[in-house]
Structure formats: C-alpha cells, structure tokens
Write an enzyme that holds these catalytic residues in place. Structure first.
Site, PDB file in Angstrom:
ATOM      1  N   GLU A  19       0.834  -1.286   0.052  1.00 10.44           N
ATOM      2  CA  GLU A  19       0.192  -0.039  -0.027  1.00 10.44           C
ATOM      3  C   GLU A  19       0.746   1.279  -0.017  1.00 10.44           C
ATOM      4  O   GLU A  19       1.992   1.309   0.708  1.00 10.44           O
ATOM      5  CB  GLU A  19      -0.755  -0.021   1.122  1.00 10.44           C
TER       6      GLU A  19
ATOM      7  N   CYS B 209       5.131  -5.091  15.907  1.00 14.15           N
ATOM      8  CA  CYS B 209       4.751  -4.122  16.782  1.00 14.15           C
ATOM      9  C   CYS B 209       3.288  -4.296  17.105  1.00 14.15           C
ATOM     10  O   CYS B 209       2.312  -4.376  16.212  1.00 14.15           O
ATOM     11  CB  CYS B 209       5.172  -2.640  16.246  1.00 14.15           C
TER      12      CYS B 209
ATOM     13  N   CYS C  51       0.421  -2.091  15.621  1.00 16.50           N
ATOM     14  CA  CYS C  51       0.667  -1.859  14.176  1.00 16.50           C
ATOM     15  C   CYS C  51      -0.308  -3.238  13.105  1.00 16.50           C
ATOM     16  O   CYS C  51       0.353  -4.237  13.538  1.00 16.50           O
ATOM     17  CB  CYS C  51       2.125  -1.676  13.633  1.00 16.50           C
TER      18      CYS C  51
ATOM     19  N   GLY D 119       6.370  -2.140   6.418  1.00 15.22           N
ATOM     20  CA  GLY D 119       7.685  -2.853   6.603  1.00 15.22           C
ATOM     21  C   GLY D 119       8.689  -1.672   7.347  1.00 15.22           C
ATOM     22  O   GLY D 119       8.439  -0.631   7.476  1.00 15.22           O
TER      23      GLY D 119
ATOM     24  N   HIS E  81       7.857   5.306  20.798  1.00 16.16           N
ATOM     25  CA  HIS E  81       6.849   4.812  21.393  1.00 16.16           C
ATOM     26  C   HIS E  81       6.502   4.544  22.729  1.00 16.16           C
ATOM     27  O   HIS E  81       5.646   3.966  23.262  1.00 16.16           O
ATOM     28  CB  HIS E  81       6.195   3.882  20.320  1.00 16.16           C
TER      29      HIS E  81
ATOM     30  N   ASN F 126      -4.432   4.486  15.791  1.00 11.08           N
ATOM     31  CA  ASN F 126      -5.448   4.054  14.900  1.00 11.08           C
ATOM     32  C   ASN F 126      -5.720   2.736  15.065  1.00 11.08           C
ATOM     33  O   ASN F 126      -4.999   2.055  14.887  1.00 11.08           O
ATOM     34  CB  ASN F 126      -4.960   4.798  13.635  1.00 11.08           C
TER      35      ASN F 126
ATOM     36  N   CYS G 137      -1.713   5.903   9.973  1.00 16.04           N
ATOM     37  CA  CYS G 137      -0.510   5.450  10.354  1.00 16.04           C
ATOM     38  C   CYS G 137      -0.828   4.171  11.254  1.00 16.04           C
ATOM     39  O   CYS G 137      -1.626   3.899  12.055  1.00 16.04           O
ATOM     40  CB  CYS G 137       0.178   6.399  11.434  1.00 16.04           C
TER      41      CYS G 137
END
Length: 363
Positions: free
Chosen positions: A102, A126, A129, A174, A230, A307, A350
């Site tokens: 994407e 992660c 994600c 990636g 993070h 998100n 994200c």
C-alpha cells in the site's frame, strides 16, 4: 511497447531500469556502448516524462535504443485499487505477484506527502501496528519502491491534481532498515536531480531502530530520520515493540545521535514518533520520563493518536490526555506536534496498512 508489458514473459537476463540508480545505469549503458551523457537522457525520459517506451526516446540513437530494448525494460507495477478519503487522502494498492503493498498520498495546504512501503509485510510485530500482524513476505526491489512514486505521479497527473509530491516518507509497510541496500538505492534515485529530484530534508526514513543498519546508513546517505520510539522506557517498549529486546532504547538513541552529528538533513533535530496508547504510555510521568530520556538528543516529538484495527485491545488516548502529554513536553523545551489523522476512514492512517483489498473502489 511497454504499456502492456507481460512481466512474466521477460527473459531473466533483461534488466528493469527502475532498479538502477544513476551510477549503475551509467555502467549498464556503457556496457551497451552508449556515451556517458546518455545516462541523464534516459533518466530524464523515465522520471520527467514517465516514458516506458524506448522507441519514444528520440534524442537517443537508434542503435542504443535497439540495445536497450534487447537488454532491458521499464516496468512499474500498476495500482490495482484506489480508495479516497473524505479528507483528500488517497490510498493505492499494488499487486506484486499476488502479494499486496500500500502507498498513501496525503495532500495538505503547503505540501503533499507520499508514504511508501519498503517490504511486503513486516517481521517486527509491533503490537499496535496492523502491518506487523500480517507477517513478513519479502523485501521490495528497488524498482518496486520506485514504482510507487512513479505510478503515484502518473495517477495524480491523470486526475489533474496540481499538488505535486513534495515530500516522501518511508513510513508505509515494512521496516526500511531491514531492506537497507534496496532502500538506499531507491533513496539515491529519489534525491537525484535526474530522478525525482527531492531535497534530502523532504525525504524521511522512519525506523524502529535496527542499530547495525542505522550505523551503516550514516555512511551511505543523508536524509531526514524518524525514530519510532513509542515508549519512555525499556519496560514498556519491550511489551509493545518486541524488537526492543534486541536493540534497546539506549542503543537506538545512541546510534540516532551519531547519525544526527553526520547529517545535514536533520538540522532541526531527529523526529521522535510516539503513538499514544491509553493507560500504557500516556501518563504525566511517562511524559516526564520521555523528556529526561531525550534531554541530550536534538529532537522534535510527534505524538500519534493510535489508529484502531481489528485484533489488539488497545485504546487511543483521549484528546485531553494527548494535549496534557504534549504540554508537559513543550514546557520542557521540546518542539512537540500532534499528528493529524489522515485517511482513517479508508484504513490509510499510520499503523493501519495491511495490503488487504476491501473493494471500496477498484480501478
């Protein structure tokens, strides 16, 4: 000629010119007997005119064009699906041998950013994600990275969208530093005046912190650097980012600082990315810990509201909590921004990229 190229019937010995940066293209053309200046001519046709047909390259000798056709081709995988968000964000999906990647275009008033992928899937897993939950398939070739930009520019031109791509971020699917050689080669094309011609300050590589590769990167290319941190400490980062058990925060920031000292592209400081997870990493104490952690690192902090995607039980920190967190950092002297969610309604924000076709809108 190449508009309907059958990629599966191309002889293995043929070279896709999108895999070659200027230096490698020069060596290839010399091997064909072409003059040195032919390199810039070919690159101009490819990256200024988006030409994939050697017959149309009229300022190149017929002899050289014939050899180019015999020994090479120009192929950029096309987008097979497009989704458009209410906010103008566009997400494109590319099919590469039945595997999907994407690419996301985000227009703003003063700039337009293209977010590109460097791998099919991701091995880092992660927990916040979506890409990592899909697993890792393989690294993208140079041509597959470049094709995302090539096709995006073509698609925007077809749509008569006048906002040119001004910024490119390696923040898609990636971990770029686990595909170091191909990513660096792609970056040289992106920065090359005969390639896409972007300034190094307008090209950002985001990494979770693959320390050996980051140490190599500073001797290979200079671009803007973003660290996916993070967490303010190893305890939290170990939980949400398994890679931290191999490369802890101290080693990542030490390597990032060395890159900063080498770099001209990061004069304003390294970008620290920090996803906001409710009751996990968003307390006032976490903010203070982060300020201490980064006290000797020239940096700017980008807070990212999480998100959502199906699977994890995380919640995004609420707006008041994010603002409080940001204010603590600002009072400590850090330039701190809160990322505006773009394309969340089309799973283009994200941490939401998976390469899964959802049939919202097909080409």
């Amino acid at each position: 000629m190449n508009n309907h190229i059958d990629i599966f019937n191309i002889p293995i010995s043929k070279i896709n010119l999108l895999d070659l940066n200027r230096q490698n293209l020069k060596y290839f053309l010399i091997s064909l007997g072409a003059k040195n200046f032919c390199t810039e001519q070919v690159m101009s046709w490819i990256y200024n005119y988006y030409c994939d047909d050697f017959n149309k390259m009229l300022n190149i000798s017929i002899k050289t064009r014939k050899k180019l056709y015999e020994k090479s081709y120009i192929f950029a995988s096309e987008f097979i699906e497009e989704k458009i968000s209410y906010d103008g964000t566009i997400k494109w999906i590319t099919d590469i041998n039945n595997q999907k990647i994407e690419t996301v275009y985000m227009p703003e008033k003063k700039r337009s950013t293209l977010c590109v992928s460097s791998q099919i899937g991701c091995s880092l897993k992660c927990h916040f994600c979506a890409t990592g939950q899909e697993g890792f398939q393989r690294n993208l070739k140079v041509s597959e990275i470049i094709a995302q930009i090539w096709q995006a520019n073509k698609r925007l031109k077809e749509k008569n969208i006048k906002k040119n791509i001004t910024n490119i971020v390696f923040m898609g699917m990636g971990e770029p530093l686990l595909n170091l050689k191909n990513v660096v080669s792609a970056l040289t094309i992106i920065l090359d005046e005969y390639g896409f011609g972007l300034s190094k300050r307008r090209v950002t590589l985001s990494t979770s912190g693959i320390v050996p590769a980051l140490d190599k990167l500073r001797n290979m290319i200079d671009v803007s650097l973003a660290i996916s941190l993070h967490a303010p400490n190893d305890f939290i980062r170990n939980i949400i980012m398994p890679i931290n058990r191999k490369y802890n925060i101290s080693s990542v920031l030490s390597s990032a600082l060395k890159y900063f000292k080498y770099s001209n592209a990061n004069r304003g400081g390294i970008t620290i990315e920090y996803v906001m997870l409710d009751r996990i990493n968003d307390s006032n104490e976490n903010a203070r810990q982060l300020s201490v952690l980064l006290s000797k690192i020239p940096s700017k902090i980008n807070l990212i509201p999480w998100n959502s995607f199906s699977g994890p039980s995380f919640l995004c920190s609420n707006t008041d909590r994010i603002n409080m967190f940001a204010n603590i950092l600002r009072k400590k002297g850090f330039t701190t921004t809160i990322r505006k969610n773009r394309g969340e309604d089309i799973n283009a924000a994200c941490g939401q990229l998976t390469g899964i076709i959802t049939n919202y809108f097909k080409k």
